[in-house]
Design a protein around this motif. Structure first.
Motif, PDB file in Angstrom:
ATOM      1  N   PRO A   1      24.936 -67.568   3.023  1.00  0.00           N
ATOM      2  CA  PRO A   1      25.916 -68.620   3.312  1.00  0.00           C
ATOM      3  C   PRO A   1      25.245 -69.987   3.165  1.00  0.00           C
ATOM      4  CG  PRO A   1      25.030 -67.736   5.347  1.00  0.00           C
ATOM      5  CD  PRO A   1      24.393 -66.950   4.228  1.00  0.00           C
ATOM      6  N   PRO A   2      25.994 -71.078   3.214  1.00  0.00           N
ATOM      7  CA  PRO A   2      25.341 -72.391   3.215  1.00  0.00           C
ATOM      8  C   PRO A   2      24.379 -72.465   4.398  1.00  0.00           C
ATOM      9  CG  PRO A   2      27.727 -72.616   2.958  1.00  0.00           C
ATOM     10  CD  PRO A   2      27.460 -71.176   3.252  1.00  0.00           C
ATOM     11  N   LEU A   3      23.145 -72.977   4.146  1.00  0.00           N
ATOM     12  CA  LEU A   3      22.135 -72.900   5.208  1.00  0.00           C
ATOM     13  C   LEU A   3      21.841 -74.258   5.841  1.00  0.00           C
ATOM     14  CD1 LEU A   3      19.708 -70.337   3.539  1.00  0.00           C
ATOM     15  CD2 LEU A   3      21.236 -69.941   5.485  1.00  0.00           C
ATOM     16  N   ASN A   4      22.306 -75.335   5.203  1.00  0.00           N
ATOM     17  CA  ASN A   4      22.091 -76.642   5.840  1.00  0.00           C
ATOM     18  C   ASN A   4      23.347 -77.500   5.647  1.00  0.00           C
ATOM     19  OD1 ASN A   4      21.973 -77.680   3.150  1.00  0.00           O
ATOM     20  ND2 ASN A   4      19.826 -76.994   3.047  1.00  0.00           N
ATOM     21  N   GLU A   5      23.364 -78.628   6.306  1.00  0.00           N
ATOM     22  CA  GLU A   5      24.568 -79.471   6.303  1.00  0.00           C
ATOM     23  C   GLU A   5      24.980 -79.873   4.891  1.00  0.00           C
ATOM     24  OE1 GLU A   5      26.832 -80.106   8.787  1.00  0.00           O
ATOM     25  OE2 GLU A   5      25.571 -78.559   9.673  1.00  0.00           O
TER      26      GLU A   5
ATOM     27  N   TRP B   1      26.766 -77.066   3.288  1.00  0.00           N
ATOM     28  CA  TRP B   1      28.113 -76.945   3.869  1.00  0.00           C
ATOM     29  C   TRP B   1      29.051 -77.994   3.276  1.00  0.00           C
ATOM     30  CZ3 TRP B   1      30.430 -73.086   5.849  1.00  0.00           C
ATOM     31  CH2 TRP B   1      29.756 -72.140   6.613  1.00  0.00           C
ATOM     32  N   GLU B   2      28.533 -79.216   3.122  1.00  0.00           N
ATOM     33  CA  GLU B   2      29.378 -80.283   2.565  1.00  0.00           C
ATOM     34  C   GLU B   2      29.812 -79.932   1.141  1.00  0.00           C
ATOM     35  OE1 GLU B   2      30.936 -82.608   3.901  1.00  0.00           O
ATOM     36  OE2 GLU B   2      29.962 -82.607   5.861  1.00  0.00           O
ATOM     37  N   ILE B   3      28.886 -79.292   0.364  1.00  0.00           N
ATOM     38  CA  ILE B   3      29.231 -78.913  -1.022  1.00  0.00           C
ATOM     39  C   ILE B   3      30.345 -77.862  -0.999  1.00  0.00           C
ATOM     40  CG2 ILE B   3      28.391 -77.795  -3.133  1.00  0.00           C
ATOM     41  CD1 ILE B   3      25.647 -79.080  -2.554  1.00  0.00           C
ATOM     42  N   ALA B   4      30.160 -76.812  -0.147  1.00  0.00           N
ATOM     43  CA  ALA B   4      31.169 -75.735  -0.088  1.00  0.00           C
ATOM     44  C   ALA B   4      32.510 -76.301   0.377  1.00  0.00           C
ATOM     45  CB  ALA B   4      30.698 -74.638   0.857  1.00  0.00           C
ATOM     46  N   PHE B   5      32.459 -77.197   1.382  1.00  0.00           N
ATOM     47  CA  PHE B   5      33.691 -77.792   1.919  1.00  0.00           C
ATOM     48  C   PHE B   5      34.353 -78.681   0.855  1.00  0.00           C
ATOM     49  CE2 PHE B   5      35.561 -80.491   5.611  1.00  0.00           C
ATOM     50  CZ  PHE B   5      36.734 -79.738   5.570  1.00  0.00           C
ATOM     51  N   GLY B   6      33.502 -79.398   0.102  1.00  0.00           N
ATOM     52  CA  GLY B   6      34.016 -80.269  -0.965  1.00  0.00           C
ATOM     53  C   GLY B   6      34.777 -79.451  -2.001  1.00  0.00           C
ATOM     54  N   MET B   7      34.237 -78.288  -2.348  1.00  0.00           N
ATOM     55  CA  MET B   7      34.920 -77.429  -3.340  1.00  0.00           C
ATOM     56  C   MET B   7      36.253 -76.941  -2.767  1.00  0.00           C
ATOM     57  SD  MET B   7      31.538 -75.465  -4.689  1.00  0.00           S
ATOM     58  CE  MET B   7      32.239 -74.166  -5.664  1.00  0.00           C
ATOM     59  N   TYR B   8      36.247 -76.593  -1.479  1.00  0.00           N
ATOM     60  CA  TYR B   8      37.489 -76.123  -0.860  1.00  0.00           C
ATOM     61  C   TYR B   8      38.533 -77.247  -0.822  1.00  0.00           C
ATOM     62  CZ  TYR B   8      40.751 -74.395   2.644  1.00  0.00           C
ATOM     63  OH  TYR B   8      41.896 -74.015   3.312  1.00  0.00           O
ATOM     64  N   LYS B   9      38.034 -78.502  -0.627  1.00  0.00           N
ATOM     65  CA  LYS B   9      38.970 -79.635  -0.538  1.00  0.00           C
ATOM     66  C   LYS B   9      39.744 -79.844  -1.839  1.00  0.00           C
ATOM     67  CE  LYS B   9      37.004 -82.482   3.097  1.00  0.00           C
ATOM     68  NZ  LYS B   9      36.088 -83.573   3.398  1.00  0.00           N
ATOM     69  N   ALA B  10      39.169 -79.318  -2.950  1.00  0.00           N
ATOM     70  CA  ALA B  10      39.870 -79.458  -4.240  1.00  0.00           C
ATOM     71  C   ALA B  10      40.872 -78.332  -4.453  1.00  0.00           C
ATOM     72  CB  ALA B  10      38.843 -79.457  -5.369  1.00  0.00           C
ATOM     73  N   SER B  11      40.946 -77.371  -3.524  1.00  0.00           N
ATOM     74  CA  SER B  11      41.828 -76.210  -3.737  1.00  0.00           C
ATOM     75  C   SER B  11      43.244 -76.522  -3.249  1.00  0.00           C
ATOM     76  CB  SER B  11      41.290 -74.983  -2.985  1.00  0.00           C
ATOM     77  OG  SER B  11      41.532 -75.135  -1.598  1.00  0.00           O
ATOM     78  N   PRO B  12      44.244 -75.841  -3.868  1.00  0.00           N
ATOM     79  CA  PRO B  12      45.632 -76.107  -3.447  1.00  0.00           C
ATOM     80  C   PRO B  12      45.865 -75.789  -1.965  1.00  0.00           C
ATOM     81  CG  PRO B  12      45.532 -74.371  -5.133  1.00  0.00           C
ATOM     82  CD  PRO B  12      44.160 -74.915  -4.991  1.00  0.00           C
ATOM     83  N   GLN B  13      45.121 -74.821  -1.414  1.00  0.00           N
ATOM     84  CA  GLN B  13      45.359 -74.489   0.001  1.00  0.00           C
ATOM     85  C   GLN B  13      44.988 -75.669   0.898  1.00  0.00           C
ATOM     86  OE1 GLN B  13      42.953 -71.637   2.409  1.00  0.00           O
ATOM     87  NE2 GLN B  13      44.858 -70.493   2.565  1.00  0.00           N
ATOM     88  N   TYR B  14      43.842 -76.310   0.590  1.00  0.00           N
ATOM     89  CA  TYR B  14      43.455 -77.459   1.411  1.00  0.00           C
ATOM     90  C   TYR B  14      44.475 -78.581   1.225  1.00  0.00           C
ATOM     91  CZ  TYR B  14      40.988 -81.412   3.353  1.00  0.00           C
ATOM     92  OH  TYR B  14      40.677 -82.520   4.112  1.00  0.00           O
ATOM     93  N   ILE B  15      44.800 -78.863  -0.030  1.00  0.00           N
ATOM     94  CA  ILE B  15      45.669 -80.009  -0.310  1.00  0.00           C
ATOM     95  C   ILE B  15      47.069 -79.804   0.288  1.00  0.00           C
ATOM     96  CG2 ILE B  15      46.771 -81.318  -2.192  1.00  0.00           C
ATOM     97  CD1 ILE B  15      44.218 -80.537  -3.882  1.00  0.00           C
ATOM     98  N   GLN B  16      47.622 -78.598   0.134  1.00  0.00           N
ATOM     99  CA  GLN B  16      49.017 -78.401   0.542  1.00  0.00           C
ATOM    100  C   GLN B  16      49.175 -77.907   1.976  1.00  0.00           C
ATOM    101  OE1 GLN B  16      51.218 -76.083  -2.414  1.00  0.00           O
ATOM    102  NE2 GLN B  16      49.824 -76.808  -3.987  1.00  0.00           N
ATOM    103  N   VAL B  17      48.162 -77.207   2.506  1.00  0.00           N
ATOM    104  CA  VAL B  17      48.347 -76.593   3.828  1.00  0.00           C
ATOM    105  C   VAL B  17      47.378 -77.143   4.874  1.00  0.00           C
ATOM    106  CG1 VAL B  17      48.464 -74.369   5.067  1.00  0.00           C
ATOM    107  CG2 VAL B  17      48.997 -74.452   2.622  1.00  0.00           C
TER     108      VAL B  17
END
Ligand code: HEM
Length: 350
Positions: free
Chosen positions: A51-55, A58-74
């Motif tokens: 898993p992501p091991l440092n902050e 985590w920011e990179i993984a979260f950044g990728m999720y922020k570009a997903s339709p689930q983050y944007i719409q839900v």
């Protein structure tokens, strides 16, 4: 090692595989129901083991999720802490998948090198292993469908992913039972001879298979969140908007109301077949002298009854997560009971 010792070691290993697949189905249910399934937006079979091991990671993984339709719409505005929670379930689901792969592969090679596996058994385990790999790829194929424009996965791909998981479970359960009966160790017909399952069994099986497919459609279309009354749907036997889509046939695979109605109706069908099966088993009236199937048959019948009640409870609760997870787990347990019943139905002691 004696023949019995070999068999016991392999049975323990294969039973472990079945247990892990059952656990995996339940964790898949938690992943889906907590809305976690789309939190990891890439497929990295080897690198993704950590898993992501440092902050920063985590920011990179979260950044990728922020570009997903689930983050944007839900989930727009979601905090990193909440993201870590949904990430956890999807991560555990994928990690357990890798672990099961190793749990099959490493002992398979070890047993083979020690000469404990016969060639036909090795081949069968290897085929199971390959299909396990395919299941991982199918999981990603499903997740991908929820990363493009809409924030949920295709219910067809979800049905395929759940269906293949349950097929793998059935396959390994059958293999375990066959090893336990000595069928791969030169005593195939020592105690048991084989026969065909009666037609009634296959009718029941067809109902069961359709029920699982439509259960997955109910789950994938979130159709369980509407019509939370039982036995009627909004005071009616048949939902008013069951044929709302055009063309008509499309309703059978896309309309949540009709799909929920079909899942309920198949549930009734299975319940009545379960009662009939139970009656046959306790009165021992299946017409087969000395059949070994009475106990497994009555266990399957009781399992269906429990699964029916769980389904109703899940619906009435408005799909409470613990109930829905147990309903999904229940489907996996029923698959095991179904294979066990089939195995004993098709073997006759002499
Ligand atoms: C008796 C045999 C039954 C079987 C084998 C069965 C199987 C399944 C399966 C495989 C699923 C998909 C995954 C999941 O469990 O969430 C499902 C979902 C569901 N089933 Fe059943 N089911 C049965 C009966 C019923 C009944 C009688 C009801 C209600 C009247 C019901 C209500 C539901 C609901 C609401 C879902 C969706 C849950 C969710 O969104 O997670 N089931 N079922």
């Amino acid at each position: 090692m004696s023949r019995r010792g070999k068999e016991r070691a392999i049975v323990i290993w294969l039973s472990g595989v079945c247990l892990l697949i059952t656990l995996m189905v339940a964790i898949g249910g938690i992943t889906r129901l907590t809305g976690s399934g789309l939190s990891i937006t890439e497929w990295a079979p080897i690198l993704g083991t950590l898993p992501p091991l440092n902050e920063k990671d985590w920011e990179i993984a979260f950044g990728m999720y922020k570009a997903s339709p689930q983050y944007i719409q839900v989930n727009s505005g979601m905090e990193l802490g909440s993201f870590k929670w949904i990430f956890f379930w999807e991560f555990i689901h994928r990690l357990l998948g890798r672990f099961i792969g190793l749990f099959v592969f490493l002992p398979m090679v070890g047993f083979w090198m020690k000469g404990l596996l016969t060639r036909p058994l090795f081949q069968r385990v290897f085929i199971g292993f390959l299909f396990g790999g395919l299941q991982g790829a199918l999981g990603w194929f499903m997740v991908k469908s929820g990363l493009i424009d809409r924030p949920s996965v295709s219910h067809f791909r979800l049905a395929a992913h759940l269906g293949l998981a349950l097929c793998l479970l059935a396959y390994f359960t059958n293999l375990t039972l066959r090893v336990k009966a000595g069928e791969f160790f030169a005593r195939p017909h020592e105690n048991l001879s084989r026969t065909r399952a009666p037609i009634g069994f296959w009718v029941f099986t067809a109902l069961f298979v359709f029920q699982i497919i439509f259960g997955a459609f109910v789950a994938g279309l979130k159709a369980g969140y509407g019509f939370n009354t039982f036995p009627l749907m909004d005071g009616r036997f048949f939902p008013g908007n069951a044929w709302a889509l055009e063309p008509t046939w499309m309703n059978v695979i896309e309309n949540p109301s009709l799909i929920q109605w079909i899942h309920r109706s198949l549930g009734w069908g299975l319940l009545f077949s379960g009662i009939y099966l139970f009656w046959k088993m306790v009165t021992r009236s299946d017409g087969r002298e000395g059949s070994l199937a009475f106990k497994p048959g009555s266990h399957l019948a009781v399992g269906i009854f429990a699964q029916f009640l769980l389904g109703v409870a899940t619906l009435l609760s408005g799909v409470a997560i613990p109930l829905a997870v147990v309903h999904q787990f229940g489907a996996a347990c029923l698959v095991i009971l179904w294979v066990r019943f089939h195995f004993h139905l098709t073997r006759i002691p002499h």
